[in-house]
Design a protein around this motif. Structure first.
Motif, PDB file in Angstrom:
ATOM      1  N   ASP A  68      43.826  46.583  37.820  1.00 40.81           N
ATOM      2  CA  ASP A  68      43.855  45.180  38.215  1.00 40.81           C
ATOM      3  C   ASP A  68      44.174  45.086  39.701  1.00 40.81           C
ATOM      4  N   LEU A  69      43.495  44.176  40.393  1.00 44.69           N
ATOM      5  CA  LEU A  69      43.715  43.971  41.824  1.00 44.69           C
ATOM      6  C   LEU A  69      44.078  42.516  42.053  1.00 44.69           C
ATOM      7  N   TYR A  70      45.235  42.280  42.681  1.00 42.83           N
ATOM      8  CA  TYR A  70      45.712  40.918  42.899  1.00 42.83           C
ATOM      9  C   TYR A  70      45.857  40.640  44.396  1.00 42.83           C
ATOM     10  N   GLY A  71      45.433  39.450  44.801  1.00 42.78           N
ATOM     11  CA  GLY A  71      45.591  39.038  46.192  1.00 42.78           C
ATOM     12  C   GLY A  71      45.165  37.593  46.342  1.00 42.78           C
ATOM     13  N   ALA A  72      45.770  36.893  47.284  1.00 37.78           N
ATOM     14  CA  ALA A  72      45.435  35.496  47.558  1.00 37.78           C
ATOM     15  C   ALA A  72      44.887  35.386  48.981  1.00 37.78           C
ATOM     16  N   ALA A  73      44.041  34.369  49.198  1.00 36.76           N
ATOM     17  CA  ALA A  73      43.488  34.100  50.529  1.00 36.76           C
ATOM     18  C   ALA A  73      42.832  35.359  51.115  1.00 36.76           C
ATOM     19  N   THR A  74      43.223  35.764  52.331  1.00 33.92           N
ATOM     20  CA  THR A  74      42.592  36.919  52.958  1.00 33.92           C
ATOM     21  C   THR A  74      42.756  38.182  52.125  1.00 33.92           C
ATOM     22  N   HIS A 103      36.994  50.944  35.468  1.00 35.10           N
ATOM     23  CA  HIS A 103      37.143  49.619  34.852  1.00 35.10           C
ATOM     24  C   HIS A 103      38.163  48.837  35.670  1.00 35.10           C
ATOM     25  N   SER A 104      37.680  47.854  36.431  1.00 36.57           N
ATOM     26  CA  SER A 104      38.546  47.145  37.360  1.00 36.57           C
ATOM     27  C   SER A 104      38.240  45.655  37.366  1.00 36.57           C
ATOM     28  N   THR A 105      39.260  44.850  37.708  1.00 30.09           N
ATOM     29  CA  THR A 105      39.082  43.409  37.881  1.00 30.09           C
ATOM     30  C   THR A 105      39.804  42.981  39.155  1.00 30.09           C
ATOM     31  N   ALA A 106      39.267  41.944  39.798  1.00 31.35           N
ATOM     32  CA  ALA A 106      39.892  41.393  41.006  1.00 31.35           C
ATOM     33  C   ALA A 106      39.758  39.877  40.951  1.00 31.35           C
ATOM     34  N   PHE A 107      40.732  39.230  40.336  1.00 26.98           N
ATOM     35  CA  PHE A 107      40.702  37.780  40.204  1.00 26.98           C
ATOM     36  C   PHE A 107      41.416  37.121  41.382  1.00 26.98           C
ATOM     37  N   ALA A 108      40.776  36.084  41.957  1.00 29.99           N
ATOM     38  CA  ALA A 108      41.432  35.296  43.002  1.00 29.99           C
ATOM     39  C   ALA A 108      42.294  34.196  42.381  1.00 29.99           C
ATOM     40  N   ASP A 109      41.936  33.777  41.178  1.00 32.24           N
ATOM     41  CA  ASP A 109      42.666  32.718  40.485  1.00 32.24           C
ATOM     42  C   ASP A 109      43.981  33.265  39.939  1.00 32.24           C
ATOM     43  N   SER A 110      45.096  32.607  40.267  1.00 30.45           N
ATOM     44  CA  SER A 110      46.415  33.125  39.881  1.00 30.45           C
ATOM     45  C   SER A 110      46.605  33.128  38.370  1.00 30.45           C
ATOM     46  N   HIS A 111      46.035  32.139  37.657  1.00 29.72           N
ATOM     47  CA  HIS A 111      46.167  32.103  36.201  1.00 29.72           C
ATOM     48  C   HIS A 111      45.428  33.273  35.557  1.00 29.72           C
ATOM     49  N   MET A 112      44.253  33.594  36.085  1.00 29.29           N
ATOM     50  CA  MET A 112      43.501  34.723  35.552  1.00 29.29           C
ATOM     51  C   MET A 112      44.192  36.050  35.872  1.00 29.29           C
ATOM     52  N   GLN A 113      44.869  36.110  37.004  1.00 32.56           N
ATOM     53  CA  GLN A 113      45.626  37.321  37.326  1.00 32.56           C
ATOM     54  C   GLN A 113      46.700  37.573  36.272  1.00 32.56           C
ATOM     55  N   ILE A 114      47.440  36.525  35.919  1.00 35.52           N
ATOM     56  CA  ILE A 114      48.487  36.651  34.898  1.00 35.52           C
ATOM     57  C   ILE A 114      47.875  36.987  33.545  1.00 35.52           C
ATOM     58  N   THR A 115      46.753  36.335  33.209  1.00 33.70           N
ATOM     59  CA  THR A 115      46.081  36.595  31.934  1.00 33.70           C
ATOM     60  C   THR A 115      45.682  38.056  31.825  1.00 33.70           C
ATOM     61  N   SER A 116      45.092  38.582  32.903  1.00 27.61           N
ATOM     62  CA  SER A 116      44.680  39.983  32.895  1.00 27.61           C
ATOM     63  C   SER A 116      45.883  40.913  32.878  1.00 27.61           C
ATOM     64  N   ALA A 117      46.904  40.584  33.688  1.00 31.24           N
ATOM     65  CA  ALA A 117      48.111  41.426  33.752  1.00 31.24           C
ATOM     66  C   ALA A 117      48.792  41.518  32.389  1.00 31.24           C
TER      67      ALA A 117
END
Length: 283
Positions: free
Chosen positions: A134-140, A158-172
């Motif tokens: 999982d890859l998390y980051g906001a803005a830049t 197998h990787s994901t990179a969500f910009a949406d904070s809710h989806m980050q938590i869901t994936s985490a």
């Protein structure tokens, strides 16, 4: 100014009083500090040796000897010819091009000097062995996460990179042992990114952070803390130099992964390259 001294200067006011006294002494005379033992420095500053040890841990050093060695190494290096240059009204495009080049080179050089190779090696090992990443980051930082995501897809990770904070938590929330979460935040204090990494850690995943050099919530939370140069200042239009610094670390991680698992990853890279050319041309 060296990356270590710059980070200390930035965070001086947030330190506890005794650690601030030590920080002021280091900034005042860094060359003399590297020649003192921990007991001598404690006496000069009127603090205890344990305060110095705690200070070193705050800035992610293994101890006072490690701090002295890395500071001495930075002080011994030739200063950059051009200091970081901010946006100036009315500059010619020629000067702007030279300033951006100097900023990017300084950012990459400063980041390379901050690398802890043992930490990089552990991060590469974890990423190569991960079931999911999982890859998390906001803005830049979300753009940097997307860049790493595109690289990982090409080698079949197998990787994901969500910009949406809710989806980050869901994936985490669905991660577990054997998975890896990497969180990017220049400040290290982006609340959504901190929350996502904390959730991943609570779920049992191995956690990695990438922040500017210095102490931060995100760095203290991660199993492995990686750092980029913190020399960017002023208006920081578009976070240009910090973006280049983060990309530099990501490229090192990815290249380290491919080098480590060469026989496995290179055929996948070649396959993705040829298939993209084939189907893009035929579409």
């Amino acid at each position: 100014m060296s990356p270590i001294l710059h980070a200390l200067e930035q965070q001086l006011d947030s330190l506890p009083p005794q650690e601030r006294r030590l920080g002021e002494k280091i900034l005042e005379s860094p060359s003399s500090v590297v020649h003192l033992g921990i007991t001598e420095l404690a006496q000069v500053c009127g603090i205890s040796p344990s305060t110095i040890t705690r200070f070193c841990k705050t800035f992610h050093f293994k101890g006072f000897p490690d701090f002295k060695m890395k500071l001495a190494s930075e002080l011994a290096r030739k200063p950059a010819e051009n200091a970081y240059q901010d946006v100036i009204a009315g500059n010619s495009l020629d000067k702007i091009a030279q300033a951006i080049e100097a900023n990017h080179l300084a950012s990459i050089t400063g980041t390379t000097r901050l690398l802890d190779i043992s930490q990089i090696e552990q991060a590469v090992t974890a990423l190569c062995g991960a079931g999911r990443i999982d890859l998390y980051g906001a803005a830049t930082s979300s753009i940097i996460a997307q860049d790493f995501y595109q690289k990982l897809v090409r080698i079949g990770k197998h990787s994901t990179a969500f910009a949406d904070s809710h989806m980050q938590i869901t994936s985490a929330s669905s991660l577990g042992p054997g998975d890896v979460a990497l969180a990017l935040s220049y400040s290290g204090e982006t609340s959504e990114t901190v929350s996502a990494l904390r959730c991943a850690k609570d779920s049992g995943a191995f956690t990695i952070s990438l922040t500017q050099y210095g102490s931060s919530t995100l760095a203290s939370l991660a199993d492995i803390s990686l750092f980029s140069s913190s020399l960017e200042k002023g208006m920081r239009r578009g976070d240009m130099a910090s973006r280049i610094a983060q990309l530099h670390v990501i490229d090192i991680l990815f290249t380290g992964m491919v080098s480590r698992e060469f026989e496995d990853y290179i055929p996948r890279l070649e396959s993705s390259y040829h298939n993209v050319r084939r189907y893009r041309t035929n579409s």
